[in-house]
Structure formats: structure tokens, C-alpha cells
Scaffold this motif. Structure first.
Motif, PDB file in Angstrom:
ATOM      1  N   CYS A  50       0.827  -1.212   0.000  1.00  9.31           N
ATOM      2  CA  CYS A  50       0.000   0.000   0.000  1.00  9.31           C
ATOM      3  C   CYS A  50       0.862   1.263   0.000  1.00  9.31           C
ATOM      4  CB  CYS A  50      -0.917   0.007   1.220  1.00  9.31           C
ATOM      5  SG  CYS A  50      -2.256  -1.194   1.128  1.00  9.31           S
ATOM      6  N   ARG A  51       1.969   1.229   0.716  1.00 10.48           N
ATOM      7  CA  ARG A  51       2.804   2.435   0.834  1.00 10.48           C
ATOM      8  C   ARG A  51       3.595   2.721  -0.436  1.00 10.48           C
ATOM      9  NH1 ARG A  51       4.319   6.588   0.904  1.00 10.48           N
ATOM     10  NH2 ARG A  51       5.081   7.960   2.552  1.00 10.48           N
ATOM     11  N   PHE A  52       4.124   1.662  -1.070  1.00 11.29           N
ATOM     12  CA  PHE A  52       4.991   1.863  -2.224  1.00 11.29           C
ATOM     13  C   PHE A  52       4.282   1.644  -3.557  1.00 11.29           C
ATOM     14  CE2 PHE A  52       7.935   0.821   1.251  1.00 11.29           C
ATOM     15  CZ  PHE A  52       8.744   1.955   1.207  1.00 11.29           C
ATOM     16  N   THR A  53       3.069   1.097  -3.527  1.00  5.69           N
ATOM     17  CA  THR A  53       2.259   0.835  -4.727  1.00  5.69           C
ATOM     18  C   THR A  53       3.110   0.376  -5.922  1.00  5.69           C
ATOM     19  OG1 THR A  53       2.306   3.191  -5.383  1.00  5.69           O
ATOM     20  CG2 THR A  53       0.449   2.441  -4.028  1.00  5.69           C
ATOM     21  N   PRO A  54       3.754  -0.772  -5.809  1.00  7.97           N
ATOM     22  CA  PRO A  54       4.593  -1.252  -6.914  1.00  7.97           C
ATOM     23  C   PRO A  54       3.749  -1.592  -8.145  1.00  7.97           C
ATOM     24  CG  PRO A  54       4.240  -3.007  -5.332  1.00  7.97           C
ATOM     25  CD  PRO A  54       3.671  -1.749  -4.716  1.00  7.97           C
ATOM     26  N   THR A  55       4.364  -1.454  -9.309  1.00  9.19           N
ATOM     27  CA  THR A  55       3.700  -1.871 -10.547  1.00  9.19           C
ATOM     28  C   THR A  55       4.153  -3.269 -10.958  1.00  9.19           C
ATOM     29  OG1 THR A  55       5.426  -0.735 -11.808  1.00  9.19           O
ATOM     30  CG2 THR A  55       3.377   0.469 -11.386  1.00  9.19           C
ATOM     31  N   LEU A  56       5.308  -3.686 -10.442  1.00 11.55           N
ATOM     32  CA  LEU A  56       5.823  -5.038 -10.657  1.00 11.55           C
ATOM     33  C   LEU A  56       6.213  -5.624  -9.310  1.00 11.55           C
ATOM     34  CD1 LEU A  56       8.181  -4.784 -13.794  1.00 11.55           C
ATOM     35  CD2 LEU A  56       6.148  -6.239 -13.588  1.00 11.55           C
ATOM     36  N   LEU A  57       5.790  -6.842  -9.059  1.00 11.88           N
ATOM     37  CA  LEU A  57       6.151  -7.519  -7.812  1.00 11.88           C
ATOM     38  C   LEU A  57       6.652  -8.917  -8.154  1.00 11.88           C
ATOM     39  CD1 LEU A  57       4.129  -7.393  -4.510  1.00 11.88           C
ATOM     40  CD2 LEU A  57       5.287  -9.481  -5.229  1.00 11.88           C
ATOM     41  N   PHE A  58       7.819  -9.269  -7.605  1.00 17.91           N
ATOM     42  CA  PHE A  58       8.414 -10.578  -7.864  1.00 17.91           C
ATOM     43  C   PHE A  58       8.579 -11.355  -6.569  1.00 17.91           C
ATOM     44  CE2 PHE A  58      10.012  -7.761 -11.214  1.00 17.91           C
ATOM     45  CZ  PHE A  58       9.720  -8.495 -12.354  1.00 17.91           C
ATOM     46  N   MET A 138       8.925  -4.295  -6.458  1.00 19.14           N
ATOM     47  CA  MET A 138       9.042  -4.920  -5.148  1.00 19.14           C
ATOM     48  C   MET A 138       9.441  -6.374  -5.299  1.00 19.14           C
ATOM     49  SD  MET A 138       6.198  -5.213  -2.053  1.00 19.14           S
ATOM     50  CE  MET A 138       6.271  -3.447  -1.743  1.00 19.14           C
ATOM     51  N   PHE A 139      10.297  -6.841  -4.386  1.00 21.46           N
ATOM     52  CA  PHE A 139      10.713  -8.234  -4.358  1.00 21.46           C
ATOM     53  C   PHE A 139      10.353  -8.843  -3.005  1.00 21.46           C
ATOM     54  CE2 PHE A 139      13.402  -6.315  -7.525  1.00 21.46           C
ATOM     55  CZ  PHE A 139      13.572  -7.286  -8.486  1.00 21.46           C
ATOM     56  N   PHE A 140       9.889 -10.082  -3.040  1.00 21.13           N
ATOM     57  CA  PHE A 140       9.627 -10.832  -1.815  1.00 21.13           C
ATOM     58  C   PHE A 140      10.544 -12.052  -1.820  1.00 21.13           C
ATOM     59  CE2 PHE A 140       7.470 -14.245   0.519  1.00 21.13           C
ATOM     60  CZ  PHE A 140       7.266 -13.626   1.742  1.00 21.13           C
ATOM     61  N   ILE A 141      11.444 -12.108  -0.841  1.00 20.75           N
ATOM     62  CA  ILE A 141      12.416 -13.197  -0.752  1.00 20.75           C
ATOM     63  C   ILE A 141      12.055 -14.109   0.409  1.00 20.75           C
ATOM     64  CG2 ILE A 141      14.836 -13.778  -0.331  1.00 20.75           C
ATOM     65  CD1 ILE A 141      15.613 -11.113  -1.571  1.00 20.75           C
ATOM     66  N   ASP A 142      11.926 -15.390   0.132  1.00 21.34           N
ATOM     67  CA  ASP A 142      11.713 -16.375   1.187  1.00 21.34           C
ATOM     68  C   ASP A 142      13.051 -16.617   1.861  1.00 21.34           C
ATOM     69  OD1 ASP A 142      11.111 -18.439   2.845  1.00 21.34           O
ATOM     70  OD2 ASP A 142      10.310 -19.773   1.304  1.00 21.34           O
ATOM     71  N   GLY A 143      13.168 -16.179   3.103  1.00 17.64           N
ATOM     72  CA  GLY A 143      14.460 -16.243   3.780  1.00 17.64           C
ATOM     73  C   GLY A 143      14.827 -17.588   4.348  1.00 17.64           C
ATOM     74  N   ASP A 144      13.966 -18.580   4.190  1.00 15.00           N
ATOM     75  CA  ASP A 144      14.241 -19.899   4.782  1.00 15.00           C
ATOM     76  C   ASP A 144      15.270 -20.662   3.947  1.00 15.00           C
ATOM     77  OD1 ASP A 144      14.110 -21.993   6.500  1.00 15.00           O
ATOM     78  OD2 ASP A 144      12.270 -22.836   5.676  1.00 15.00           O
ATOM     79  N   HIS A 145      16.380 -19.995   3.699  1.00 15.51           N
ATOM     80  CA  HIS A 145      17.458 -20.588   2.921  1.00 15.51           C
ATOM     81  C   HIS A 145      18.788 -20.261   3.583  1.00 15.51           C
ATOM     82  CE1 HIS A 145      14.200 -20.054  -0.205  1.00 15.51           C
ATOM     83  NE2 HIS A 145      14.460 -21.351  -0.272  1.00 15.51           N
ATOM     84  N   SER A 146      19.887 -20.613   2.929  1.00 16.53           N
ATOM     85  CA  SER A 146      21.203 -20.383   3.501  1.00 16.53           C
ATOM     86  C   SER A 146      21.613 -18.921   3.403  1.00 16.53           C
ATOM     87  CB  SER A 146      22.236 -21.237   2.752  1.00 16.53           C
ATOM     88  OG  SER A 146      22.382 -20.772   1.415  1.00 16.53           O
ATOM     89  N   TYR A 147      22.600 -18.551   4.193  1.00 10.44           N
ATOM     90  CA  TYR A 147      23.166 -17.206   4.137  1.00 10.44           C
ATOM     91  C   TYR A 147      23.616 -16.893   2.717  1.00 10.44           C
ATOM     92  CZ  TYR A 147      26.729 -13.577   4.608  1.00 10.44           C
ATOM     93  OH  TYR A 147      27.489 -12.447   4.440  1.00 10.44           O
ATOM     94  N   LYS A 148      24.309 -17.829   2.100  1.00  9.00           N
ATOM     95  CA  LYS A 148      24.848 -17.616   0.756  1.00  9.00           C
ATOM     96  C   LYS A 148      23.732 -17.332  -0.243  1.00  9.00           C
ATOM     97  CE  LYS A 148      27.686 -19.873  -2.796  1.00  9.00           C
ATOM     98  NZ  LYS A 148      28.449 -21.111  -3.137  1.00  9.00           N
ATOM     99  N   SER A 149      22.634 -18.065  -0.149  1.00 11.94           N
ATOM    100  CA  SER A 149      21.521 -17.902  -1.084  1.00 11.94           C
ATOM    101  C   SER A 149      20.844 -16.545  -0.914  1.00 11.94           C
ATOM    102  CB  SER A 149      20.496 -19.029  -0.881  1.00 11.94           C
ATOM    103  OG  SER A 149      19.360 -18.814  -1.679  1.00 11.94           O
ATOM    104  N   VAL A 150      20.505 -16.183   0.321  1.00  4.17           N
ATOM    105  CA  VAL A 150      19.826 -14.918   0.583  1.00  4.17           C
ATOM    106  C   VAL A 150      20.739 -13.738   0.255  1.00  4.17           C
ATOM    107  CG1 VAL A 150      18.703 -13.482   2.333  1.00  4.17           C
ATOM    108  CG2 VAL A 150      18.361 -15.960   2.345  1.00  4.17           C
TER     109      VAL A 150
END
Length: 217
Positions: A50-58, A138-150
């Protein structure tokens, strides 16, 4: 419903939590529940959109589509023109959390959500570079991975897309002797070192963190 963003010309992140609370309780929870994302995390996800109103979200790690459905319900409720791109590993790639026939089941057939297969960050950047849609990303990253991946995913986004807004999941920090996965927290800390970004995090596990450029607001 009216967009809950407040004081849009101010320098701080501000939304009306009463509006967002009502939306989460009455619209989101009946659809997605709270098993994947607790209420405070859903509130941060909704607030960021709502705050950033992205036009593309991944996002990637689609699984059954919980996060994509949260984003979809948000853009519909608050009339935000946004294309949601949700990426999952190809069907022939083995992964313990691969959803297979349940891939994106919560968002299949929704025109605002495009399902892709491939490596998450690689596919997202490819789509972004080929897109003719202008506006905030905007990007949404699932953090349930390794340090190297994130860390790799964050580094690529920060290097290639100035001003990108990023949400990272599973970012709760606990002392190392707890056995809790603190890799995402450490990856964010190291990726942002020396950079001009602000960070907002929820309380408690699994945790959600919002990252945005200081001068973005």
C-alpha cells in the motif's frame, strides 16, 4: 477501500494500522489462514504494498501460493495496478519443498498473477529487464534458505535495481546457540553494510523484514 498510507510526503514509513488490521482479519485470514504468515507479518506485507504501490512484484518459492495470494488480495482491495510474478522451480528439479501439482493453487487463473518456472532471482531479473511496465518494483524473498543464497539474491537486486523495495521472510534474529536459522538476518546485515537503506522488522519468529531506500519515501 481507501489506501491506508498516511503522510505520503513525509520521510518516514506510515500507514493506518486500523484499516490494515480490518483487512487482514476479515479478508486475508479467511483465505490464507495464519500458518504460513502470522498476523504481524501479513500486516507488514500489506503495508509495504500500500505504501509503495509497486507496478511489478516478484517472488519465488511459490509453493501453493500463500504470499502471492496475500499480494493479490491487497492490490485488489486497495486498487493498486500491479503485476505479480511468482516463480517456482521447474517440475523436473528435485527439492524437498517442491509443491508439484499444488504449485500456485491459491492463485491459478488470477489475471494479475503470472506463474513462472526457473531459478527465482535469475528469472525475476530477466522478466524485469524485458518488461515494458514502468514504476516501482518490489521483491519478496523467502528467507528460509542459507546465508549464501539470501545474500546472493539481495546483492543482485541492490546492484541491478536502484530503489527496489524488498521484503524478506524468516528474518527473526536469535542468539547463535539457540539453533535458530539466523542466516537471513546476517545476510541482510552484510548486504546493506555501507548502503543507504532503512529496515523495518516484525517481532518474533519466523519474522519479516522490509528494506527500502532512505530517500524512496
Amino acid at each position: 477501500m481507501i489506501n491506508p498510507s498516511l503522510n505520503i510526503n513525509s520521510t518516514e514509513f506510515e500507514v493506518d494500522n486500523r484499516i490494515i488490521s480490518d483487512f487482514v482479519l476479515n479478508k486475508l485470514i479467511p483465505v490464507v489462514g495464519i500458518s504460513a504468515f502470522p498476523i504481524n507479518e501479513m500486516m507488514l506485507m500489506v503495508s509495504a504494498v500500500c505504501r509503495f504501490t509497486p507496478t511489478l512484484l516478484f517472488e519465488w518459492g511459490t509453493n501453493s501460493g500463500n504470499s502471492a495470494r496475500i499480494f493479490y488480495e491487497t492490490i485488489k482491495e486497495f486498487n493498486i495496478d500491479c503485476q505479480i510474478n511468482s516463480i517456482e522451480l521447474p517440475d523436473d528439479v528435485f527439492h524437498t519443498e517442491h509443491p508439484h501439482e499444488y504449485r500456485g493453487i491459491l492463485v491459478k487463473g488470477l489475471p494479475e498473477v503470472v506463474l513462472h518456472q526457473g531459478d527465482g532471482i535469475t528469472e525475476a531479473i530477466k522478466i524485469y529487464l524485458e518488461s515494458t511496465i514502468s514504476g516501482d518494483v518490489m521483491f519478496f524473498i523467502d528467507g528460509d534458505h542459507s546465508y549464501k543464497s539470501v545474500k546472493r539474491e539481495l546483492d543482485i537486486i541492490l546492484r541491478m535495481i536502484q530503489g527496489a523495495v524488498i521484503l524478506v521472510h524468516d528474518t527473526f534474529y536469535q542468539s547463535s546457540d539457540s539453533g535458530y536459522n539466523i542466516d537471513p538476518y546476517l545476510a541482510i546485515k552484510d548486504a546493506l553494510r555501507g548502503k543507504n537503506y532503512k529496515v523495518i522488522s516484525t517481532i518474533g519468529s519466523p519474522g519479516m523484514t522490509l528494506i527500502y531506500k532512505t530517500n524512496h519515501i
